[in-house]
Design a protein around this motif. Structure first.
Motif, PDB file in Angstrom:
ATOM      1  N   ILE A   6      -5.957  16.565  -0.333  1.00 33.89           N
ATOM      2  CA  ILE A   6      -5.853  15.168  -0.773  1.00 33.89           C
ATOM      3  C   ILE A   6      -5.980  15.082  -2.297  1.00 33.89           C
TER       4      ILE A   6
ATOM      5  N   PHE B  35      -0.924   2.760   7.929  1.00 33.42           N
ATOM      6  CA  PHE B  35      -1.463   3.997   7.364  1.00 33.42           C
ATOM      7  C   PHE B  35      -2.900   4.238   7.825  1.00 33.42           C
ATOM      8  N   GLY B  39      -3.970   7.464   9.956  1.00 29.96           N
ATOM      9  CA  GLY B  39      -4.887   8.424   9.354  1.00 29.96           C
ATOM     10  C   GLY B  39      -5.880   8.932  10.396  1.00 29.96           C
ATOM     11  N   SER B  42      -4.274  11.039  13.176  1.00 26.78           N
ATOM     12  CA  SER B  42      -3.867  12.399  12.812  1.00 26.78           C
ATOM     13  C   SER B  42      -5.058  13.346  12.756  1.00 26.78           C
ATOM     14  N   LEU B  44      -7.794  12.847  10.651  1.00 21.45           N
ATOM     15  CA  LEU B  44      -8.598  12.696   9.440  1.00 21.45           C
ATOM     16  C   LEU B  44      -9.812  11.820   9.751  1.00 21.45           C
ATOM     17  N   GLN B  48     -11.899  10.115   4.717  1.00 22.92           N
ATOM     18  CA  GLN B  48     -10.722  10.789   4.136  1.00 22.92           C
ATOM     19  C   GLN B  48      -9.544   9.829   4.078  1.00 22.92           C
ATOM     20  N   THR B  49      -9.331   9.106   5.172  1.00 17.95           N
ATOM     21  CA  THR B  49      -8.223   8.159   5.221  1.00 17.95           C
ATOM     22  C   THR B  49      -8.392   7.083   4.154  1.00 17.95           C
ATOM     23  N   MET B  52      -8.075   8.436   0.532  1.00 14.70           N
ATOM     24  CA  MET B  52      -6.727   8.881   0.189  1.00 14.70           C
ATOM     25  C   MET B  52      -5.940   7.740  -0.444  1.00 14.70           C
ATOM     26  N   SER B  53      -6.232   6.521   0.001  1.00 13.39           N
ATOM     27  CA  SER B  53      -5.506   5.368  -0.535  1.00 13.39           C
ATOM     28  C   SER B  53      -5.815   5.110  -2.003  1.00 13.39           C
ATOM     29  N   GLN B  62       1.587   9.045   1.523  1.00  8.29           N
ATOM     30  CA  GLN B  62       0.363   9.110   2.331  1.00  8.29           C
ATOM     31  C   GLN B  62       0.687   9.190   3.815  1.00  8.29           C
ATOM     32  N   VAL B  66      -0.221  12.342   6.397  1.00 10.41           N
ATOM     33  CA  VAL B  66      -0.919  12.362   7.690  1.00 10.41           C
ATOM     34  C   VAL B  66      -0.027  12.933   8.790  1.00 10.41           C
ATOM     35  N   THR B 155      -5.773  -0.747   4.148  1.00  8.07           N
ATOM     36  CA  THR B 155      -6.100   0.574   4.704  1.00  8.07           C
ATOM     37  C   THR B 155      -7.387   0.490   5.514  1.00  8.07           C
TER      38      THR B 155
END
Lengths: 102, 242
Positions: A6, B35, B39, B42, B44, B48-49, B52-53, B62, B66, B155
């Motif tokens: 990431i 998303f 996330g 998948s 995550l 983390q999800t 990530m944004s 993004q 994922v 998100t």
């Protein structure tokens, strides 16, 4: 490992955003490169779309009786008509759900 | 006195930026929700999800991230794919450099970070058509911050929502649907985009069994080569006509 992936992805994205602005003078990208870069989203996203639609859960290609093909085609039609992401997603998912009901 | 006059025009630029992206938010919010949901699906974690944004802050890449992670793709392939998808930001940055290049580094860093498809679209329009102003960068700041806050909150909402949706709903299929709606406008309008999509998609299927998901990069490159080729032919035809 996920965190590193990431963070590195984020750094690369930031550098791409920052690199040209960083130069004080007007940055000029060669015309041919500018032409090609316009196609990047189309190329990459199509790469990700096709297998996702055409392959089944056991990871082999399935062109007949594949509900995802009909779902994606309906979504494509709706996105052409409405240009609306939400309606496109809802249509595609509804068609998929209806076809996979049993 | 000068300082007093500066304030309203800074604020004016900022709020014009906020206003310009407001109608676009209708498209950003569901994208962020999707998303967030994906996330978690998948594999995550929520953190983390969510982060990530803000770390990547680029929607299409993004969602691709994922998808690749859930397929067990090698980190290096995931990173390269995100890089390729976000190459266009380089173009945006270059186009904006004419208007932002003079700013000090403490401005360039946050402004560069805020460059997205949407922020670029409204800002470049303002830069080209709007009045010249030494505070025009506040327009990008306003539109960028608005998009950033919307992306983070949607998100987060997606993450919270995702926890309540059972797996049988096949929500992973929203990924190609999102991508489809992103590329459709160009693919329908331009023959070159349509051929690029067909070439990339077909070779993705053909190369799909290659090790470590290298097909993503190979098929994308073939799509780009096809586009370059079609582009060249079209240019030559145009030259002959004129």
């Amino acid at each position: 490992m996920i965190w590193l992936t990431i963070v590195v992805s984020g750094l690369i994205t930031f550098v791409l955003r920052f690199f040209a602005i960083f130069q004080v003078k007007n940055s000029n990208i060669p015309q041919w490169l500018e032409n090609i870069l316009k196609y990047v989203p189309t190329a990459v996203l199509s790469t990700l779309i096709f297998p996702e639609v055409l392959f089944n859960d056991s990871n082999s290609i399935q062109l007949i009786e594949n509900p995802k093909i009909l779902a994606a085609s309906s979504a494509l039609l709706v996105t052409i008509l409405t240009k609306n992401v939400i309606i496109t997603i809802i249509t595609g998912m509804l068609v998929l759900w209806i076809l996979t009901l049993n | 006195m000068v300082l007093n006059q500066d304030k309203p025009s800074k604020r004016l630029e900022f709020y014009s930026g906020v206003k310009s992206v407001s109608p676009i938010l209708i498209g950003v919010i569901p994208f962020g929700l999707v998303f967030g949901i994906l996330g978690l699906e998948s594999g995550l974690t929520s953190l983390q999800t969510f982060l990530m944004s803000s770390i990547i802050f680029a929607g299409a890449s993004q969602v691709a991230f994922v998808q690749l992670v859930s397929n067990g793709t090698l980190p290096i392939i995931t990173i390269i794919s995100v890089g390729i998808i976000n190459l266009r930001h380089f173009l945006y940055s270059a186009a904006l450099s004419k208007y932002l290049g003079h700013l000090p580094i403490k401005w360039k860093i946050p402004l560069a970070y805020l460059i997205t498809d949407e922020a670029f679209a409204v800002t470049i329009k303002r830069m080209i058509n709007g009045k010249e102003s030494i505070f025009s960068h506040y327009y990008l700041l306003g539109s960028g911050i608005t998009l950033w806050l919307t992306w983070q909150t949607s998100t987060l909402s997606g993450i919270l929502l995702g926890k309540t949706i059972p797996e049988e709903f096949n929500l992973g299929f929203t990924i190609p649907l999102v991508f489809l709606s992103l590329i459709a406008p160009n693919v329908i309008k331009y023959k070159s985009h349509a051929l690029c999509a067909l070439a990339a998609g077909s070779f993705a299927v053909i190369f799909h069994s290659l090790p470590s998901n290298i097909w993503i990069i190979l098929a994308s490159l073939i799509g780009l080569l096809t586009a370059a080729f079609v582009n060249k032919i079209e240019l030559n035809i145009q030259k002959k006509i004129s």
